[in-house]
Structure formats: C-alpha cells, structure tokens
Design a protein around this motif. Sequence first.
Motif, short mmCIF file in Angstrom:
data_model
loop_
_atom_site.label_atom_id
_atom_site.label_comp_id
_atom_site.label_asym_id
_atom_site.label_seq_id
_atom_site.Cartn_x
_atom_site.Cartn_y
_atom_site.Cartn_z
N TYR A 96 43.30 30.24 26.88
CA TYR A 96 43.47 30.58 28.29
C TYR A 96 44.62 29.77 28.92
O TYR A 96 45.34 30.26 29.78
N GLY A 117 36.34 33.66 31.13
CA GLY A 117 37.01 34.90 30.75
C GLY A 117 38.02 35.34 31.78
O GLY A 117 38.10 34.78 32.87
N ARG A 118 38.83 36.35 31.41
CA ARG A 118 39.86 36.88 32.29
C ARG A 118 39.63 38.37 32.54
O ARG A 118 39.00 39.04 31.71
N GLN A 120 41.60 40.73 32.09
CA GLN A 120 42.18 41.51 31.01
C GLN A 120 41.19 41.76 29.88
O GLN A 120 41.37 42.67 29.07
N GLU A 121 40.15 40.94 29.80
CA GLU A 121 39.18 41.05 28.71
C GLU A 121 37.91 41.79 29.12
O GLU A 121 36.98 41.90 28.33
N LEU A 143 32.45 41.45 28.76
CA LEU A 143 33.69 40.88 28.26
C LEU A 143 33.79 41.08 26.75
O LEU A 143 32.81 40.89 26.02
N ASP A 144 34.98 41.41 26.32
CA ASP A 144 35.22 41.56 24.89
C ASP A 144 35.32 40.20 24.21
O ASP A 144 35.03 40.04 23.03
N ALA A 145 35.77 39.18 24.96
CA ALA A 145 35.84 37.80 24.46
C ALA A 145 35.57 36.89 25.64
O ALA A 145 35.96 37.18 26.76
N SER A 146 34.91 35.78 25.39
CA SER A 146 34.59 34.86 26.49
C SER A 146 34.45 33.46 25.95
O SER A 146 34.10 33.24 24.79
#
Length: 364
Positions: A96, A117-118, A120-121, A143-146
Amino acid sequence: MSLVQILRCFLRQRDSTDDIDSTDNLRLRRGVQTVYSEEDVRAAQQSPTKVDTVDLAACMHDETQRRNKLFEEVLHTQPAVRSSKARRDDGAHITYKMARAASTRVYCCGACGAWVGRPQEVVPKEQRVLRISLDDSEQTVCLDASNVRAHDQILELSAGEAWLCRVRRLCCARCDVVLGVRVDDAKRVQTAEERGHSAPFGRRLHSAPGVRACAPSESSVLQPTAPVGTLVWLEQCYLGARYLRLLDAHTDVPVHAVMPLLCTGCGRTLTFTDQLLCVKRRWGFNASPPEKACYVNSLCKANIKRRADPFEEQLAQGRMDMDDVFCACGKQVGYKFCRDKTSNLRNQHQVGRYGLVQSCLKKA
C-alpha cells in the motif's frame, strides 16, 4: 413583656421543636432499605428530570446513511496526483505504501487506523459470489485483497439450500479486533440432512455465529444445478462497513468530519458517532438499575483508563470477561469486552470493543 412578644416567643419555640423532630425522623429513616418495584424503576427512568443527553439512535442512523453513500461514491472517483505533503505510514502494508501515488482513498480499521484495503480492490457487486451480513454491520465491503489476518479456525456457513462454505474470521493486523470473514471455498451439498449429519469437508466444523449469507444470485458461480460434490475456490473477504473508516490516502485523515461524543463530567472526547455499533444495550454501575447504553467500536485511548481487573459477567448474549472503563477525569463511563467465554465463541466479534452508558455522553 407584651402579649405580642410572648406569642412570638411561643411560636418560635414550637417551630424549633418541629425541626428537631423532623431531623430525628429523617435520621432514623436513613437506615431503612428502600424497596423498588418494577413500576418505581420504570417511573424513575421516565422521570422528566432525567433526560437523555444525546439521541444516539438518530446519530447512528445518520452515520449509517452517510457511510453507505460515501463508500458508494468512492468507487467512482479517479486517482489523484501524488501530494507533496508529509504522510504517515503507520499500519500500512508495504504494497500500500508503494501504491500511494495511485490512491486517493483507503479503508482503515475504525478502531486503530491500520490500513486494510483500497477502493481499487473492492469486488463489484455483480462479481460477488455471496451477499454477506454481520451482526454488527448489515452492509459489508467485499475485497479481493486486504491487509488483515485470518484465524486458523475454520467455520461453516450455509449459502442457500445447496451450498456450504468454509469461512475464517478476519482480524485487524494491528489491534486484532474482528473485522469480518473470508470465504475460502464452497461445496455443493445435497440436502440439509446431509449437511447436519455428515462432514462435507472431511470433518465436522463449527458454524459461523453472527454471520449470514444470502442465497447466491443468478449470475453467481454457485448454481443449484452443479453436480453434488462440486468444490469452488472463492477466497473473497467481507469486512463490516461499520468496522471501517475511509481515509485520505495522503494525509490519513478521515474523508468526512466525525462528530465527537464527550464525557459529561469533564468534556473529554470518549468516542465518535461513526463508531456506534448498537444503541439498544442496557447497563448499570454497581447496584444501580440498568440504564440505556451503547456498544461502540472503539474509544479514544488517551482519554480513558481501565481498572485492569477483568471480571466474569453473565450477559444476555452469554458469559464474557469484562473490565470497567473510566474517563481520565475519574468518572466511570462504561466497560470493555475482554474475552468471550461461550463454548462456540459466538461473541468473539465483541472482544476488544466497548460499551458506554448513554447518560455519561454528550455531543460536542
């Protein structure tokens, strides 16, 4: 001495005798225990001399509406140019930090401020396999990633009549409070009886308390026509919206101004309205009757202190270890949930969070 003076002396002496008698009676009555009925307690709580300092239900409703709107709008904003202002990297994962130039907003843990997370995710709604809701937060962010930590314990979650999912609790990587769940995979099962009496994943799992999953949508990969035994790998993270805060990625300041809730004794900030999770609790100090209380995500640790002597309490939701919480001025304001002692850990999401008595709060 005239007759008028004699009468005045007599009346003055009688009044002083009455005062002595009333004082003695009051002294004798102080040792008598007062018995309150339910009607007496209810009348005292509804007395016009005891008014709520702040309408927390309205505050929580307004914050929920504002948060949902803010989380929806951020998905349609464009990345901004890198800011030249000084920035803090506390709690941010290295990936990040490297992506700050392409980030204008970031989701953080509402309790400690660590990045999780952001935008964008965030997985678009049409690509989410399930619709997950939590006890403390009906809305969740997928979220796809966190930047969170997953528990080792595997739980099971029913998704309609035909699918059974394996999930894990997700905790903040810094303060370790529960933020949501991660859906690892899903298996097509035949009937509810098969789910209850056999182990579809090779062993009997614990159910996921406090988590609900709606039936998959028509566009979901979890279709009821799939062959029994089909295993679908998902690995999607669902975080409670009320557990999160949206920050400016370059200044780490909340995007929307937050409303402080102050101690009625000294005016110190105890928490903020966006940290409210439930306003329908009841709690009383010592032997006092229970009164209105609220359940909050976090407190301002610089302005509170704990007794540091947890005690076991049988609550409506089960047994828990708790600790008394005081404002820095010495006024007792609430309590902290320290440890879940239920057999199935159904209250694990409350550990590390707090309760505040509403009469101890006021708006800034």
